[in-house]
Scaffold this active site. Structure first.
Site, PDB file in Angstrom:
ATOM      1  N   ASP A  36       0.857  -1.182   0.000  1.00 36.17           N
ATOM      2  CA  ASP A  36       0.000   0.000   0.000  1.00 36.17           C
ATOM      3  C   ASP A  36       0.894   1.233   0.000  1.00 36.17           C
ATOM      4  OD1 ASP A  36      -3.267   0.320   1.112  1.00 36.17           O
ATOM      5  OD2 ASP A  36      -1.992   2.103   0.949  1.00 36.17           O
ATOM      6  N   ASP A  62       3.695   2.174  -4.503  1.00 35.53           N
ATOM      7  CA  ASP A  62       2.788   2.959  -5.329  1.00 35.53           C
ATOM      8  C   ASP A  62       2.532   2.146  -6.588  1.00 35.53           C
ATOM      9  OD1 ASP A  62       1.448   4.651  -7.011  1.00 35.53           O
ATOM     10  OD2 ASP A  62       2.852   6.320  -6.834  1.00 35.53           O
ATOM     11  N   VAL A  63       1.326   1.601  -6.718  1.00 38.41           N
ATOM     12  CA  VAL A  63       1.049   0.702  -7.851  1.00 38.41           C
ATOM     13  C   VAL A  63       1.089   1.407  -9.200  1.00 38.41           C
ATOM     14  CG1 VAL A  63      -0.311  -0.941  -6.454  1.00 38.41           C
ATOM     15  CG2 VAL A  63      -1.485   0.932  -7.688  1.00 38.41           C
ATOM     16  N   ASN A  89      -6.105  -4.740  -5.684  1.00 34.76           N
ATOM     17  CA  ASN A  89      -7.247  -4.131  -4.995  1.00 34.76           C
ATOM     18  C   ASN A  89      -7.137  -2.606  -4.860  1.00 34.76           C
ATOM     19  OD1 ASN A  89      -9.500  -4.110  -2.793  1.00 34.76           O
ATOM     20  ND2 ASN A  89      -7.680  -3.305  -1.732  1.00 34.76           N
ATOM     21  N   SER A 140     -15.965  -3.538  -9.767  1.00 33.18           N
ATOM     22  CA  SER A 140     -17.079  -2.972  -8.980  1.00 33.18           C
ATOM     23  C   SER A 140     -18.358  -3.182  -9.779  1.00 33.18           C
ATOM     24  CB  SER A 140     -16.843  -1.468  -8.785  1.00 33.18           C
ATOM     25  OG  SER A 140     -18.026  -0.819  -8.364  1.00 33.18           O
ATOM     26  N   TYR A 153     -13.807   6.898 -12.392  1.00 29.74           N
ATOM     27  CA  TYR A 153     -13.787   5.661 -11.588  1.00 29.74           C
ATOM     28  C   TYR A 153     -14.563   4.552 -12.311  1.00 29.74           C
ATOM     29  CZ  TYR A 153     -14.736   2.552  -7.618  1.00 29.74           C
ATOM     30  OH  TYR A 153     -14.844   1.463  -6.791  1.00 29.74           O
ATOM     31  N   LYS A 157     -13.257   0.843 -13.724  1.00 31.75           N
ATOM     32  CA  LYS A 157     -13.785  -0.434 -13.232  1.00 31.75           C
ATOM     33  C   LYS A 157     -14.347  -1.280 -14.377  1.00 31.75           C
ATOM     34  CE  LYS A 157     -12.376   0.102  -9.161  1.00 31.75           C
ATOM     35  NZ  LYS A 157     -11.413  -0.820  -8.542  1.00 31.75           N
TER      36      LYS A 157
HETATM   37  N1  NAD Z   1     -16.105   0.450  -0.791  1.00 31.16           N
HETATM   38  C1  NAD Z   1     -16.917   0.117  -1.779  1.00 31.16           C
HETATM   39  O1  NAD Z   1     -18.129   0.335  -1.722  1.00 31.16           O
HETATM   40  C2  NAD Z   1     -16.374  -0.566  -3.002  1.00 31.16           C
HETATM   41  C3  NAD Z   1     -17.293  -1.092  -3.917  1.00 31.16           C
HETATM   42  C4  NAD Z   1     -16.837  -1.723  -5.064  1.00 31.16           C
HETATM   43  C5  NAD Z   1     -15.476  -1.847  -5.287  1.00 31.16           C
HETATM   44  N2  NAD Z   1     -14.596  -1.317  -4.381  1.00 31.16           N
HETATM   45  C6  NAD Z   1     -13.174  -1.445  -4.668  1.00 31.16           C
HETATM   46  O2  NAD Z   1     -12.517  -2.043  -3.567  1.00 31.16           O
HETATM   47  C7  NAD Z   1     -11.169  -1.590  -3.520  1.00 31.16           C
HETATM   48  C8  NAD Z   1     -10.848  -1.092  -2.104  1.00 31.16           C
HETATM   49  O3  NAD Z   1     -11.725  -0.009  -1.813  1.00 31.16           O
HETATM   50  P1  NAD Z   1     -12.018   0.459  -0.299  1.00 31.16           P
HETATM   51  O4  NAD Z   1     -13.416   0.974  -0.291  1.00 31.16           O
HETATM   52  O5  NAD Z   1     -11.588  -0.575   0.646  1.00 31.16           O
HETATM   53  O6  NAD Z   1     -11.095   1.759  -0.242  1.00 31.16           O
HETATM   54  P2  NAD Z   1      -9.959   2.223   0.795  1.00 31.16           P
HETATM   55  O7  NAD Z   1      -9.704   3.650   0.448  1.00 31.16           O
HETATM   56  O8  NAD Z   1     -10.312   1.867   2.182  1.00 31.16           O
HETATM   57  O9  NAD Z   1      -8.729   1.338   0.336  1.00 31.16           O
HETATM   58  C9  NAD Z   1      -7.954   1.649  -0.806  1.00 31.16           C
HETATM   59  C10 NAD Z   1      -6.494   1.452  -0.427  1.00 31.16           C
HETATM   60  O10 NAD Z   1      -5.708   1.670  -1.618  1.00 31.16           O
HETATM   61  C11 NAD Z   1      -4.545   2.371  -1.236  1.00 31.16           C
HETATM   62  N3  NAD Z   1      -3.973   3.071  -2.380  1.00 31.16           N
HETATM   63  C12 NAD Z   1      -4.444   4.177  -3.002  1.00 31.16           C
HETATM   64  N4  NAD Z   1      -3.603   4.534  -3.982  1.00 31.16           N
HETATM   65  C13 NAD Z   1      -2.603   3.632  -3.999  1.00 31.16           C
HETATM   66  C14 NAD Z   1      -1.435   3.468  -4.792  1.00 31.16           C
HETATM   67  N5  NAD Z   1      -1.134   4.331  -5.768  1.00 31.16           N
HETATM   68  N6  NAD Z   1      -0.617   2.418  -4.539  1.00 31.16           N
HETATM   69  C15 NAD Z   1      -0.920   1.555  -3.535  1.00 31.16           C
HETATM   70  N7  NAD Z   1      -1.992   1.669  -2.733  1.00 31.16           N
HETATM   71  C16 NAD Z   1      -2.831   2.697  -2.972  1.00 31.16           C
HETATM   72  C17 NAD Z   1      -5.011   3.338  -0.154  1.00 31.16           C
HETATM   73  O11 NAD Z   1      -3.927   3.819   0.627  1.00 31.16           O
HETATM   74  C18 NAD Z   1      -5.994   2.465   0.620  1.00 31.16           C
HETATM   75  O12 NAD Z   1      -5.362   1.787   1.688  1.00 31.16           O
HETATM   76  C19 NAD Z   1     -11.044  -0.558  -4.610  1.00 31.16           C
HETATM   77  O13 NAD Z   1     -10.493  -1.143  -5.781  1.00 31.16           O
HETATM   78  C20 NAD Z   1     -12.462  -0.145  -4.882  1.00 31.16           C
HETATM   79  O14 NAD Z   1     -12.653   0.346  -6.191  1.00 31.16           O
HETATM   80  C21 NAD Z   1     -15.010  -0.679  -3.255  1.00 31.16           C
END
Ligand code: NAD
Length: 257
Positions: A36, A62-63, A89, A140, A153, A157
């Site tokens: 992360d 950083d991905v 993720n 998503s 976004y 997705k």
């Molecule tokens: N929360 C929802 O409702 C939901 C629904 C559908 C899909 N998703 C997907 O689930 C995944 C996680 O979402 P979440 O809600 O847990 O969000 P979150 O913000 O809690 O987690 C995202 C994580 O990604 C990290 N991150 C951001 N940029 C980065 C980078 N450049 N390199 C490495 N790490 C990085 C952040 O620091 C964070 O820890 C995402 O792909 C999101 O699109 C979430």
């Protein structure tokens, strides 16, 4: 245990769904690399896994940065010698129309959400071939059904579903399976950010729950358990699938809306 002695790399595991998934993977016996950009968040994920008796390693990544992803690969192999699962993720979400989105915001969102899947998959692929491992990508329901104020976004997705299928057919012959997960609203960071961007965040959150047949938003571990399944031998004949984990969101609007 479904993942005993396996090594799993999970990006964005410093919070939210990624952290909950990392804990589910560790509970099933995997050694987990928590990758992360937020190192403090990753350290907390590792602490929670170790408290539960599991093994994990935090690597600041950083991905969107090829050099950073290559370091992640090198450090993963140095620590654990092999890798069986890559869970792409990590993501960011810009809660704006394209007219409001700056060029910098657009480029970053594409680079992290879609570019990150490309870079991590590209650089881990040679090592996943060796173990006949698998990739799980995070898409998503917004890959199928869009919502207001998050155009970039939604585009990323939808693209991840296409990239998942393309990687699946290119690498199936190597024994590498590639699937993606399409969650509905989940109680984690990006959904919370979306609610906060609406005029009435509490009302937006309540309304989101009502969009699901189960009349609630999901819990992060409810997605993490599906990721474990896709990474495990239980899913040995699954590749190129977009697995919907949405509490019925995509089935249609429940009565009462
Ligand atoms: N929360 C929802 O409702 C939901 C629904 C559908 C899909 N998703 C997907 O689930 C995944 C996680 O979402 P979440 O809600 O847990 O969000 P979150 O913000 O809690 O987690 C995202 C994580 O990604 C990290 N991150 C951001 N940029 C980065 C980078 N450049 N390199 C490495 N790490 C990085 C952040 O620091 C964070 O820890 C995402 O792909 C999101 O699109 C979430």
């Amino acid at each position: 245990m479904k993942l005993k002695d396996r090594v799993a790399v999970i990006t964005g595991a410093g919070s939210g769904i990624g952290r909950a998934s990392a804990k589910e993977f560790a509970r099933e016996g995997a050694r987990v690399v928590v990758a992360d950009i937020n190192l403090a968040g990753s350290a907390e994920t590792v602490r929670q896994i170790e408290t539960g008796g599991g093994r994990a390693l935090a690597l600041e990544t950083d991905v969107a940065d090829p050099a950073s992803v290559q370091r992640l690969v090198t450090q993963t192999l140095k620590a654990f010698s092999e890798v069986h699962t890559l869970f792409n993720n990590a993501a960011v979400q810009v809660n704006k129309t394209i007219e409001e989105t700056t060029v910098e915001e657009w480029n970053r969102e594409i680079a992290v959400n879609l570019g990150g899947v490309f870079l991590c998959s590209k650089f881990f692929m040679p090592h996943l071939k060796k173990t006949k491992g698998s990739i799980v990508n995070m898409s998503s329901v917004n890959g199928f059904f869009v919502e207001p104020m998050c155009a970039g976004y939604c585009a990323t997705k939808a693209a991840i579903i296409g990239l998942t299928k393309a990687m699946a057919i290119d690498h199936g012959k190597d024994g590498v399976r590639v699937n993606c997960i399409c969650p509905g609203y989940i109680d984690a960071g990006l959904a919370e950010g979306y609610f906060q961007a609406q005029p009435d965040p509490a009302a937006a959150r309540a309304a989101a729950g009502r969009l699901h047949a189960l009349w609630r938003i999901g819990r992060p571990e409810e997605v993490g358990r599906v990721a474990v399944f896709l990474a495990s031998d239980d899913a040995s004949f699954m590749t190129g699938s977009a697995v919907v984990v949405d509490g019925g969101f995509g089935s249609g609007l429940p009565p009462g809306n």
